[in-house]
Design a protein around this motif. Structure first.
Motif, PDB file in Angstrom:
ATOM      1  N   ASN A   1       0.392  -1.042  -0.237  1.00 45.62           N
ATOM      2  CA  ASN A   1       0.418   0.290   0.248  1.00 45.62           C
ATOM      3  C   ASN A   1       0.706   1.384   0.105  1.00 45.62           C
ATOM      4  O   ASN A   1       0.434   2.070  -0.450  1.00 45.62           O
ATOM      5  CB  ASN A   1      -1.117   0.440   0.937  1.00 45.62           C
ATOM      6  N   TYR A   2       1.763   1.469   0.671  1.00 44.95           N
ATOM      7  CA  TYR A   2       2.893   2.572   0.401  1.00 44.95           C
ATOM      8  C   TYR A   2       3.182   2.879  -0.437  1.00 44.95           C
ATOM      9  O   TYR A   2       3.680   4.242  -1.046  1.00 44.95           O
ATOM     10  CB  TYR A   2       4.264   2.682   1.306  1.00 44.95           C
ATOM     11  N   TYR A   3       4.051   1.841  -1.637  1.00 47.37           N
ATOM     12  CA  TYR A   3       4.444   1.112  -2.697  1.00 47.37           C
ATOM     13  C   TYR A   3       2.859   1.737  -3.477  1.00 47.37           C
ATOM     14  O   TYR A   3       3.407   3.122  -4.414  1.00 47.37           O
ATOM     15  CB  TYR A   3       5.012   0.940  -2.963  1.00 47.37           C
ATOM     16  N   GLU A   4       2.053   1.894  -2.979  1.00 48.47           N
ATOM     17  CA  GLU A   4       0.943   2.367  -4.518  1.00 48.47           C
ATOM     18  C   GLU A   4       0.387   3.883  -3.924  1.00 48.47           C
ATOM     19  O   GLU A   4      -0.173   4.284  -5.202  1.00 48.47           O
ATOM     20  CB  GLU A   4      -0.124   1.105  -4.248  1.00 48.47           C
ATOM     21  N   LEU A   5       0.760   4.388  -3.266  1.00 52.65           N
ATOM     22  CA  LEU A   5       0.155   5.659  -2.483  1.00 52.65           C
ATOM     23  C   LEU A   5       1.612   6.631  -3.006  1.00 52.65           C
ATOM     24  O   LEU A   5       0.664   7.667  -4.089  1.00 52.65           O
ATOM     25  CB  LEU A   5       0.348   5.713  -0.903  1.00 52.65           C
ATOM     26  N   ALA A   6       3.030   6.059  -3.171  1.00 54.80           N
ATOM     27  CA  ALA A   6       3.744   6.613  -3.865  1.00 54.80           C
ATOM     28  C   ALA A   6       3.536   7.051  -5.307  1.00 54.80           C
ATOM     29  O   ALA A   6       4.006   7.518  -6.055  1.00 54.80           O
ATOM     30  CB  ALA A   6       5.128   6.100  -3.400  1.00 54.80           C
ATOM     31  N   ALA A   7       3.451   5.607  -6.296  1.00 59.33           N
ATOM     32  CA  ALA A   7       2.691   5.598  -7.352  1.00 59.33           C
ATOM     33  C   ALA A   7       1.433   6.923  -7.744  1.00 59.33           C
ATOM     34  O   ALA A   7       1.449   7.008  -8.936  1.00 59.33           O
ATOM     35  CB  ALA A   7       2.248   3.970  -7.743  1.00 59.33           C
ATOM     36  N   LEU A   8       0.734   6.168  -6.779  1.00 59.52           N
ATOM     37  CA  LEU A   8      -1.469   7.834  -6.725  1.00 59.52           C
ATOM     38  C   LEU A   8      -0.479   9.172  -7.261  1.00 59.52           C
ATOM     39  O   LEU A   8      -0.721   9.558  -8.106  1.00 59.52           O
ATOM     40  CB  LEU A   8      -1.939   7.435  -6.055  1.00 59.52           C
ATOM     41  N   ASP A   9       0.754   8.968  -6.337  1.00 58.41           N
ATOM     42  CA  ASP A   9       1.160  10.951  -5.922  1.00 58.41           C
ATOM     43  C   ASP A   9       1.681  10.867  -7.647  1.00 58.41           C
ATOM     44  O   ASP A   9       1.475  11.863  -8.188  1.00 58.41           O
ATOM     45  CB  ASP A   9       1.910  11.184  -5.260  1.00 58.41           C
ATOM     46  N   LYS A  10       2.525  10.253  -7.770  1.00 59.14           N
ATOM     47  CA  LYS A  10       3.015  10.442  -9.361  1.00 59.14           C
ATOM     48  C   LYS A  10       2.418  10.168 -10.488  1.00 59.14           C
ATOM     49  O   LYS A  10       2.129  11.180 -11.398  1.00 59.14           O
ATOM     50  CB  LYS A  10       4.390   9.337  -9.256  1.00 59.14           C
ATOM     51  N   ARG A  11       0.497   9.902 -10.358  1.00 58.07           N
ATOM     52  CA  ARG A  11       0.036   9.570 -11.414  1.00 58.07           C
ATOM     53  C   ARG A  11      -0.461  11.158 -11.481  1.00 58.07           C
ATOM     54  O   ARG A  11      -0.940  11.794 -12.812  1.00 58.07           O
ATOM     55  CB  ARG A  11      -1.269   9.024 -11.426  1.00 58.07           C
ATOM     56  N   LEU A  12      -1.153  11.388 -10.287  1.00 57.08           N
ATOM     57  CA  LEU A  12      -1.261  13.198 -10.118  1.00 57.08           C
ATOM     58  C   LEU A  12      -0.367  13.908 -10.654  1.00 57.08           C
ATOM     59  O   LEU A  12      -0.566  14.795 -11.141  1.00 57.08           O
ATOM     60  CB  LEU A  12      -1.502  13.125  -8.475  1.00 57.08           C
TER      61      LEU A  12
END
Length: 610
Positions: free
Chosen positions: A203-214
């Motif tokens: 979940n931590y890495y998914e959160l960082a990936a979502l930040d990059k998508r934003l």
């Protein structure tokens, strides 16, 4: 007359011997008859032999021996994991299951020892004088010379003993079975620890990936708004049509909508991490996507036999198999005779003042030898059910081993395939960035149609999104491969485990386990595992996995410190007084404006910094 007396005395001496021989013969017959017709046991089919390597891959080292601090090399993530280990409610439930299993050992341990109890009683009894017993009591006197009162009192103080003699090791086998299930509960809890570590990291890495998508969505929206202004200018100059303006506007609105969906997903993933950490929703700090270096971590698979030692679910299944075998022996003992010994001593009198007189002393002792003889269907059914559960445990152990081996093969293959896919997608994104640059310049100079710009921008956004998702899946595969090998149980490469810190207050974890250091922590006294007899035969031979750490990843840039202050475990997290620090509704319907930002240079808005 003398001959008759001599004959009677001889007979009196012979009768006890005959009674003793008859009792021995009866006991032997009882044992033989009760032990007959015991059902035959069913044996499990042997499972496939474990391969010597993982489809051609094996290493002298094993990444399962690397602590989470060295493997993830991310202070923020490591502190989130420590907080989850300290406050996760499911983990606390597993700890109580361990205590329940531990108490079961104490109960089973006392079952094969004599039970001694003390008690006092008092009462009275009045019998009819027109009965033989009442008429006889009316003529009796006690040693002091007086008659017994009517009604007749009865006061007693006794100590009683009951002992089921464990002839067939039934009770001791039940104790050893409980011991194995206690160790199984510990291993199952430790396996949950590895899954908790993996889920927090995913979940931590998914959160960082979502930040990059934003970030990419914001850049794309800025570029499309710039193109929208150009389309409006061309329309006013009679060099374009309203169709181009509306197509660009629709694309802007679509990405603005997608941006809100990504933000909602960020909230959900943040709160999932908060839930795993045992706290209410709050912002979660994380590293920047560009600074995550887990994909440079080299995984060492070791050899398949090390899974038997490193995978906690396999060790738990092994203990369940041993416990179920002992349960069969416990059920088998019900076919044989059972010997119970009862005894008691004390004082009894009709009046309390005579209670401790030597003449008031009483004692008794008896032994019962009981065996089932007829209608043993219930015992036979329990025995066959125990055998069926043993077969289930054997097949579950085989399934667990095969599943662990398959997980390692699948996840290691996923790590490699997604690594290659990320490299290919990076080349695709580079080519699409150049195509967007060329199409935008041509469109601004009226040398290309708006459709070329729209398609190139859409393709670039989709390729960037696919690249982020593919890299996120790669990181997830690395985390799951680390867990499949047995990693996540060691908090530090020096050997510190969850068992060493579980009794510590949550606020002490950052001090006891600082990043980059290995502080030895004493094992709590109540965590020691009682080893049943014959333990060497139940556990596999210890392996010597390599303990050399994996190559150290590049240093992670400094990130803000995470507040690790927690309340004591007994109180739990404090419920906030408002939702997200505000009392207004979190969702508002808004109408986006036609344009939000002035046109900006394409080079600065498209390419990521650095």
């Amino acid at each position: 007359m003398n001959r008759q007396s001599n004959a009677s005395s001889c007979c009196s001496r012979v009768k006890p011997k005959q009674h003793l021989i008859a009792s021995a013969i009866a006991s032997a017959m009882l044992m033989v008859l009760s032990g007959c017709a015991i059902p035959q046991l069913c044996c499990p089919q042997p499972g496939p032999a474990m391969p010597g390597d993982f489809n051609g891959k094996s290493d002298a080292e094993n990444s399962a021996q690397v602590g989470i601090d060295n493997f993830f090399n991310d202070p923020v993530l490591t502190q989130l994991i420590y907080e989850g280990l300290a406050s996760n409610q499911e983990l606390k439930i597993r700890n109580q299951e361990v205590q329940v299993a531990r108490n079961e050992i104490l109960a089973r341990r006392g079952a094969y020892l004599p039970f001694v109890s003390v008690g006092a009683r008092g009462g009275f009894d009045r019998t009819s004088r027109y009965t033989p017993l009442g008429a006889a009591e009316d003529q009796l006197t006690y040693p002091g010379g007086g008659r017994f009162p009517d009604p007749l009192g009865n006061v007693g103080l006794t100590a009683n003993l009951f002992w089921q003699v464990d002839i067939w090791r039934q009770l001791r086998n039940a104790r050893d079975s409980a011991t194995n299930r206690y160790i199984e509960a510990v291993e199952a809890r430790d396996y949950f620890v590895t899954r908790l570590v993996a889920e927090i990291a995913e979940n931590y890495y998914e959160l960082a990936a979502l930040d990059k998508r934003l970030v990419f969505l914001d850049q794309t929206i800025g570029i499309q708004e710039q193109s929208l202004e150009v389309a409006k200018a061309q329309k006013e100059a009679a060099r374009g049509t309203e169709l181009g303006v509306q197509r660009f506007l629709a694309e802007v609105r679509k990405n603005q909508s997608q941006r809100l969906i990504v933000k909602q997903r960020i909230i959900e993933v943040e709160n999932r991490i908060n839930f795993l950490a045992g706290r209410y929703p709050q912002p979660v700090q994380r590293a920047n996507w560009d600074f995550i270096t887990l994909d440079s971590q080299i995984l060492h698979v070791g050899v398949p036999a090390q899974l038997l030692q490193n995978r906690r679910d396999i060790r738990a299944a092994e203990r369940e198999l041993a416990a179920s075998g002992l349960d069969v022996l416990v059920a088998r003992a019900d076919f044989y005779p059972r010997l119970d010994i009862t005894a008691g001593v004390g004082f009894e009198a009709f009046n309390p003042r005579y209670l401790f007189d030597p003449g008031a002393f009483i004692a008794n002792a008896a032994g019962d030898l009981v065996a089932p003889l007829i209608n043993k269907k219930a015992i036979r059914a329990q025995y066959q059910s125990a055998n069926a559960r043993q077969l289930q445990a054997a097949y579950d152990y085989q399934r667990t081993v095969i599943n662990a081996f398959t997980e390692v093969v699948n996840r290691m293959a996923k790590v490699e395939n997604y690594r290659q896919s990320v490299q290919i997608k990076q080349g695709q994104v580079t080519a699409l960035e150049e195509s967007v640059n060329v199409a935008t310049n041509l469109f601004q100079n009226a040398r290309a149609e708006y459709v070329d710009v729209l398609l190139s921008q859409r393709d670039l956004l989709e390729a960037r999104t696919a690249l982020i998702e593919t890299k996120q899946q790669q990181l997830s595969a690395i985390v799951n491969a680390y867990q499949a090998l047995g990693g996540g149980y060691l908090l530090t490469s020096g050997g510190t485990t969850y068992a060493d810190i579980r009794c510590l207050p949550p606020e002490m974890l950052p001090m006891m386990l600082p990043i980059g250091e290995e502080t030895p922590v004493p094992v709590p006294a109540d965590e020691s595992l009682p080893v049943p007899p014959g333990d060497d035969a139940l556990m596999p031979a210890p392996l010597d996995p390599a303990t050399a750490p994996a190559p150290v990843a590049p240093p992670t840039p400094a990130t803000p410190s995470v507040d690790m202050s927690l309340l004591p475990p007994a109180t739990g997290p404090v419920m906030p007084t408002s939702f997200n620090q505000q009392r207004q509704p979190l969702i508002r319907l808004q109408t986006p404006p036609e344009t939000t930002n002035p046109p900006q240079a394409f080079e600065n808005s498209l390419r990521a910094p650095g």
